[in-house]
Design an enzyme around this catalytic site. Structure first.
Site, mmCIF file in Angstrom:
data_model
loop_
_atom_site.group_PDB
_atom_site.id
_atom_site.type_symbol
_atom_site.label_atom_id
_atom_site.label_comp_id
_atom_site.label_asym_id
_atom_site.label_seq_id
_atom_site.Cartn_x
_atom_site.Cartn_y
_atom_site.Cartn_z
ATOM 1 N N TYR A 223 0.622 -0.981 -0.110
ATOM 2 C CA TYR A 223 0.249 -0.102 -0.100
ATOM 3 C C TYR A 223 1.311 1.469 0.145
ATOM 4 O O TYR A 223 2.595 1.364 0.820
ATOM 5 C CB TYR A 223 -1.358 -0.211 1.291
ATOM 6 C CG TYR A 223 -1.391 0.731 1.778
ATOM 7 C CD1 TYR A 223 -2.139 1.904 0.577
ATOM 8 C CD2 TYR A 223 -1.610 1.687 3.179
ATOM 9 C CE1 TYR A 223 -3.179 2.891 1.386
ATOM 10 C CE2 TYR A 223 -1.653 2.983 3.093
ATOM 11 C CZ TYR A 223 -3.101 3.631 2.051
ATOM 12 O OH TYR A 223 -4.060 4.427 2.714
ATOM 13 N N ASP B 104 -1.370 -6.119 9.279
ATOM 14 C CA ASP B 104 -1.889 -5.471 8.687
ATOM 15 C C ASP B 104 -3.643 -5.786 8.573
ATOM 16 O O ASP B 104 -3.102 -7.380 7.623
ATOM 17 C CB ASP B 104 -1.779 -3.806 7.522
ATOM 18 C CG ASP B 104 -2.551 -3.329 7.659
ATOM 19 O OD1 ASP B 104 -4.098 -3.577 7.798
ATOM 20 O OD2 ASP B 104 -2.358 -2.476 7.334
ATOM 21 N N LYS C 185 -12.821 -0.684 6.545
ATOM 22 C CA LYS C 185 -12.438 -2.257 4.914
ATOM 23 C C LYS C 185 -13.765 -2.925 5.256
ATOM 24 O O LYS C 185 -14.553 -3.098 4.903
ATOM 25 C CB LYS C 185 -11.737 -2.545 4.483
ATOM 26 C CG LYS C 185 -10.520 -1.471 4.212
ATOM 27 C CD LYS C 185 -10.484 -0.316 3.412
ATOM 28 C CE LYS C 185 -9.448 0.191 3.512
ATOM 29 N NZ LYS C 185 -9.510 1.564 2.459
ATOM 30 N N ILE D 204 -6.346 -5.409 7.837
ATOM 31 C CA ILE D 204 -7.687 -4.696 8.083
ATOM 32 C C ILE D 204 -8.830 -5.047 7.320
ATOM 33 O O ILE D 204 -9.696 -4.159 6.766
ATOM 34 C CB ILE D 204 -7.503 -3.065 7.482
ATOM 35 C CG1 ILE D 204 -6.842 -2.968 6.618
ATOM 36 C CG2 ILE D 204 -6.593 -2.312 8.628
ATOM 37 C CD1 ILE D 204 -6.790 -1.565 6.064
#
Length: 480
Positions: A151, A236, A274, A238
């Site tokens: 990202y 991460d 998300k 998410i």
């Protein structure tokens, strides 16, 4: 009297380029903002396909809100709670909020693990959570290894104000961009040779931008790696509840119950942006198995707390077990349907996507055959045509630090069915016009120019870091 702004009056952070807004990733957003698509008011405008947002289940949210007006302190039914929620709240957050969030995290992971509400530390979205964990774990000049593609916002979130470096661990399409032990070892060794102290490894599972999950054996290998090196692992997660087909998501919280490791090294970043589609609520958390990190992060959280009004409503919503069960199921089904419809539409004109994707709000689209040359410059030229002529904001792989030109992240869950069909129509028209120019994908020697372009773009930002004189390393890359 007119005063001229003198940059010498500002800090190096204020005048530097560490935010990364000059990346094509953000340039695409600017193109959309200046000419946004609307089906009637601006049908020839740019369609936003660079925003990873889940808008497929808002009808379920709206129905719940209408049926539960007491959840908001700004309604006649909930006004009696206004005073207690509006007054000062400590850094721990509302107890009912942390309990409900811990239950939701477990539900999104199939109830195979549980989470301790007392280990949940609030933050202003995952952005704030990532910066907070970087501040807790590393000093300026220290580094995190990050498998590519990753990202683009990580360059801002973890580096801009902390002075921390990110060292890419290159992954390739030849093995579906899997993270290998060999690549991790190589990146770590190169950092050591460059006198960079590696403090941790950051992984995204499910992956943004790949839409893939890390399998159990890969996760075990990663845990063994960080344990042997005695470095932190930041996971991460998410997109945990966006996995819409087999294989199922495996959380790091499951793996640490199966392998022996130092739990003080394990940390999870999570948010509701998300899985629930709530980026505007800025609900992010750090969940750490390290007591010292929990205590430090909680103190730091005062710079980015979640509003008590938001906590109150979220606690009520996520405590409704029937709603949560139905929402997760419906979200997975709708994501699966949208993914299927979108990829089938692309396949009609021969466009392929990464075949192992089964999660997230996007596809990793392969346009390598449309490149005039297999270089970052060739990819950028194609991207500009897509933005300006096709009028789609898609994100080029180079902005995600992908080492192979020609891959693009395309978001599909932030629009209605009609807009998706318009986008597909534009893509098909563009590809058919350029069909004669399509070339077979070849393994070309593009690596040198790619490294140079990334080195200048990623690390020059920090030559003028506010944390100087700590030396900045040239780009370290590893091969899988």
């Amino acid at each position: 009297m007119v005063f001229k702004l003198n940059n010498q009056l500002l800090s190096k952070i204020a005048t530097g380029k560490g935010h990364g807004e000059d990346s094509p990733y953000f340039d695409g957003w600017k193109a959309y903002d200046s000419d946004p698509y609307h089906p009637t008011k601006n049908p020839s405008g740019v369609i936003q396909m660079g925003l990873a947002e889940n808008q497929l289940c808002f009808d379920l949210i709206q129905e719940w809100i209408k049926n539960n007006p007491k959840a908001s302190i700004c309604t006649p039914e909930g006004a009696d709670e206004f005073r207690d929620i509006a007054i000062f709240q400590d850094y721990h957050g509302l107890e009912e909020f942390r309990i409900a969030l811990a239950k939701f995290m477990a539900k999104g992971r199939g109830d195979r693990v549980t989470f301790d509400p007392d280990r949940i530390v609030m933050s202003g979205g995952a952005t704030g959570a990532h910066e907070m964990i970087a501040f807790c774990l590393a000093d300026p000049g220290d580094a995190f290894l990050v498998p590519t593609p990753y990202y683009p916002g990580f360059d801002r979130d973890l580096r801009w104000r902390t002075g921390v470096q990110l060292i890419p661990v290159d992954c390739e399409s030849s093995n579906q961009f899997k993270v290998t032990r060999e690549a991790l070892e190589y990146a770590y060794e190169m950092a050591q040779l460059d006198n960079i102290r590696v403090k941790g490894l950051l992984i995204t599972n499910p992956s943004n931008p790949l839409g893939t999950i890390l399998d159990r054996e890969t996760l075990k290998s990663i845990v063994n790696f960080v344990n042997e090196k005695n470095i932190h692992l930041v996971c991460d997660e998410i997109y945990a509840a966006t996995v819409f087909s087999q294989p199922e998501f495996v959380s790091i919280s499951e793996i640490i119950e199966e392998v022996e490791c130092n739990l003080d090294l394990i940390h999870i970043v999570y948010s509701l942006s998300k899985d629930m589609g709530f980026p505007g609520f800025r609900v992010g958390i750090v969940y750490s198995y390290n007591d010292a990190v929990v205590n430090c992060a909680r103190k730091m959280s005062s710079f980015g707390l979640v509003s008590s009004q938001t906590q109150h409503m979220i606690a009520s919503m996520l405590s409704d077990d029937e709603f949560v069960e139905n929402f997760i199921m419906q979200s997975k089904n709708r994501l699966a349907s949208r993914y299927s419809n979108f990829t089938k539409g692309l396949a009609q004109v021969g466009i392929k996507c990464l075949k192992t994707s089964n999660a997230g709000l996007f596809v990793w689209m392969d346009l390598r055959r449309l490149l005039k040359e297999q270089t970052v410059e060739g990819e950028t030229a194609l991207w500009r045509v897509i933005i300006k002529d096709v009028k789609l904001n898609v994100s080029p792989g180079s902005s995600f630090h992908c080492t192979e030109p020609g891959w693009f992240r395309v978001c599909f869950a932030n629009m209605d069915d009609q807009t998706m069909e318009v986008a597909l129509s534009r893509i098909r028209t563009f590809v058919l016009k350029n069909k004669e120019a399509m070339k077979p994908v070849k393994k070309l020697c593009w690596q040198g120019s790619l490294k140079l372009s990334f080195s200048s773009r990623i690390y020059d930002d920090f030559v003028m870091s506010p944390h100087s004189p700590i030396p900045q390393s040239p780009l370290v890359r590893a091969r899988t």
